[in-house]
Motif scaffolding. Structure first.
Motif, PDB file in Angstrom:
ATOM      1  N   LEU A  57       2.331   1.550  -3.454  1.00 15.27           N
ATOM      2  CA  LEU A  57       1.276   2.117  -4.435  1.00 15.27           C
ATOM      3  C   LEU A  57       0.674   3.655  -4.108  1.00 15.27           C
ATOM      4  O   LEU A  57       0.555   4.481  -5.150  1.00 15.27           O
ATOM      5  CB  LEU A  57      -0.111   1.142  -4.201  1.00 15.27           C
ATOM      6  CG  LEU A  57      -1.301   1.676  -5.178  1.00 15.27           C
ATOM      7  CD1 LEU A  57      -0.876   1.498  -6.774  1.00 15.27           C
ATOM      8  CD2 LEU A  57      -2.346   0.489  -4.932  1.00 15.27           C
ATOM      9  N   THR A  58       0.513   4.026  -2.942  1.00 17.73           N
ATOM     10  CA  THR A  58       0.427   5.374  -2.719  1.00 17.73           C
ATOM     11  C   THR A  58       1.482   6.429  -3.350  1.00 17.73           C
ATOM     12  O   THR A  58       1.232   7.154  -3.970  1.00 17.73           O
ATOM     13  CB  THR A  58       0.063   5.639  -1.185  1.00 17.73           C
ATOM     14  OG1 THR A  58      -1.042   4.690  -0.709  1.00 17.73           O
ATOM     15  CG2 THR A  58      -0.138   7.087  -0.897  1.00 17.73           C
ATOM     16  N   HIS A  59       2.692   6.012  -2.996  1.00 21.37           N
ATOM     17  CA  HIS A  59       3.916   6.650  -3.436  1.00 21.37           C
ATOM     18  C   HIS A  59       4.159   7.042  -4.998  1.00 21.37           C
ATOM     19  O   HIS A  59       3.805   8.124  -5.326  1.00 21.37           O
ATOM     20  CB  HIS A  59       5.238   6.094  -2.944  1.00 21.37           C
ATOM     21  CG  HIS A  59       6.368   6.646  -3.587  1.00 21.37           C
ATOM     22  ND1 HIS A  59       6.952   7.999  -2.963  1.00 21.37           N
ATOM     23  CD2 HIS A  59       7.198   6.259  -4.621  1.00 21.37           C
ATOM     24  CE1 HIS A  59       7.968   8.118  -3.970  1.00 21.37           C
ATOM     25  NE2 HIS A  59       8.170   7.018  -4.821  1.00 21.37           N
ATOM     26  N   THR A  98       0.742  -1.187  -0.015  1.00 21.86           N
ATOM     27  CA  THR A  98       0.006  -0.038   0.053  1.00 21.86           C
ATOM     28  C   THR A  98       0.984   1.280   0.041  1.00 21.86           C
ATOM     29  O   THR A  98       0.693   2.159  -0.682  1.00 21.86           O
ATOM     30  CB  THR A  98      -0.964  -0.032   1.168  1.00 21.86           C
ATOM     31  OG1 THR A  98      -1.658  -1.062   1.212  1.00 21.86           O
ATOM     32  CG2 THR A  98      -1.809   1.267   0.916  1.00 21.86           C
ATOM     33  N   ASP A  99       1.881   1.365   0.707  1.00 23.07           N
ATOM     34  CA  ASP A  99       2.702   2.479   0.775  1.00 23.07           C
ATOM     35  C   ASP A  99       3.302   2.643  -0.750  1.00 23.07           C
ATOM     36  O   ASP A  99       3.384   3.968  -0.862  1.00 23.07           O
ATOM     37  CB  ASP A  99       3.986   2.305   1.895  1.00 23.07           C
ATOM     38  CG  ASP A  99       3.342   2.403   3.282  1.00 23.07           C
ATOM     39  OD1 ASP A  99       2.257   2.868   3.737  1.00 23.07           O
ATOM     40  OD2 ASP A  99       4.279   2.163   4.011  1.00 23.07           O
ATOM     41  N   THR A 125       1.514   6.369  -7.262  1.00 19.41           N
ATOM     42  CA  THR A 125       0.320   7.032  -7.585  1.00 19.41           C
ATOM     43  C   THR A 125       0.305   8.373  -7.394  1.00 19.41           C
ATOM     44  O   THR A 125       0.084   9.247  -8.271  1.00 19.41           O
ATOM     45  CB  THR A 125      -1.081   6.448  -6.987  1.00 19.41           C
ATOM     46  OG1 THR A 125      -1.085   4.912  -7.349  1.00 19.41           O
ATOM     47  CG2 THR A 125      -2.318   6.957  -7.650  1.00 19.41           C
ATOM     48  N   THR A 126       0.790   8.927  -6.300  1.00 15.97           N
ATOM     49  CA  THR A 126       0.990  10.240  -6.126  1.00 15.97           C
ATOM     50  C   THR A 126       1.978  10.863  -6.837  1.00 15.97           C
ATOM     51  O   THR A 126       1.621  12.023  -7.348  1.00 15.97           O
ATOM     52  CB  THR A 126       1.109  10.625  -4.625  1.00 15.97           C
ATOM     53  OG1 THR A 126       0.143   9.801  -3.620  1.00 15.97           O
ATOM     54  CG2 THR A 126       1.393  12.046  -4.053  1.00 15.97           C
ATOM     55  N   LYS A 127       3.111  10.262  -6.998  1.00 18.49           N
ATOM     56  CA  LYS A 127       4.169  10.887  -7.807  1.00 18.49           C
ATOM     57  C   LYS A 127       3.596  10.922  -9.197  1.00 18.49           C
ATOM     58  O   LYS A 127       3.883  12.147  -9.764  1.00 18.49           O
ATOM     59  CB  LYS A 127       5.437  10.007  -7.713  1.00 18.49           C
ATOM     60  CG  LYS A 127       6.394  10.180  -8.332  1.00 18.49           C
ATOM     61  CD  LYS A 127       7.843   9.382  -8.259  1.00 18.49           C
ATOM     62  CE  LYS A 127       8.971   9.742  -8.995  1.00 18.49           C
ATOM     63  NZ  LYS A 127      10.177   8.876  -8.798  1.00 18.49           N
TER      64      LYS A 127
END
Length: 135
Positions: A5-7, A2-3, A9-11
């Motif tokens: 994917l969040t990283h 999850t970390d 996706t945000t990037k």
């Protein structure tokens, strides 16, 4: 996971690259490309169609010159330059949708994308260290 994917996706929501920007330009997508470098850098060469707005001037000029609903892409010199991030932050403070073109002007040029200066188009060169070049 999850970390990560969040990283990523945000990037990806806040960055783009020269080849994607060039493809968007060629497709006629309504993006506003903003060169946030200083006057001497702008005079040396730039992305055709870019708006010259040094990052220190964005707060005053952008609300007057760039529509509030524009999709903005900022760039500076290179991966070693953080003016693009500074420019992106200034646009974000004003509420713009903004992304930074990673690699900046350097990678735009190294990928052989069109360049211009005040005299007109500059020669295009393709750097095989950053892309596939076919003879």
């Amino acid at each position: 996971m999850t970390d990560a994917l969040t990283h990523f996706t945000t990037k990806l929501a806040h960055e783009t690259d020269p080849s994607d920007v060039y493809a968007a330009q060629k497709a006629g997508e309504p993006i506003v490309i903003v060169d946030v470098r200083g006057d001497d850098a702008w005079a040396q060469g730039r992305v055709p169609g870019a708006v010259h707005m040094p990052y220190r001037e964005i707060a005053q000029r952008a609300p007057v010159e760039i529509p509030a609903d524009a999709d903005v892409v900022v760039y500076c010199w290179s991966p070693g330059c953080n003016a693009g991030a500074k420019g992106g932050a200034e646009f974000a403070k004003l509420g713009y949708r903004v992304r930074e073109m990673i690699g900046g002007y350097e990678y735009w040029a190294r990928e052989g994308q069109p360049l211009e200066n005040d005299e007109g188009p500059l020669p295009r060169t393709f750097d095989a260290t950053v892309m596939v070049v076919r003879a």
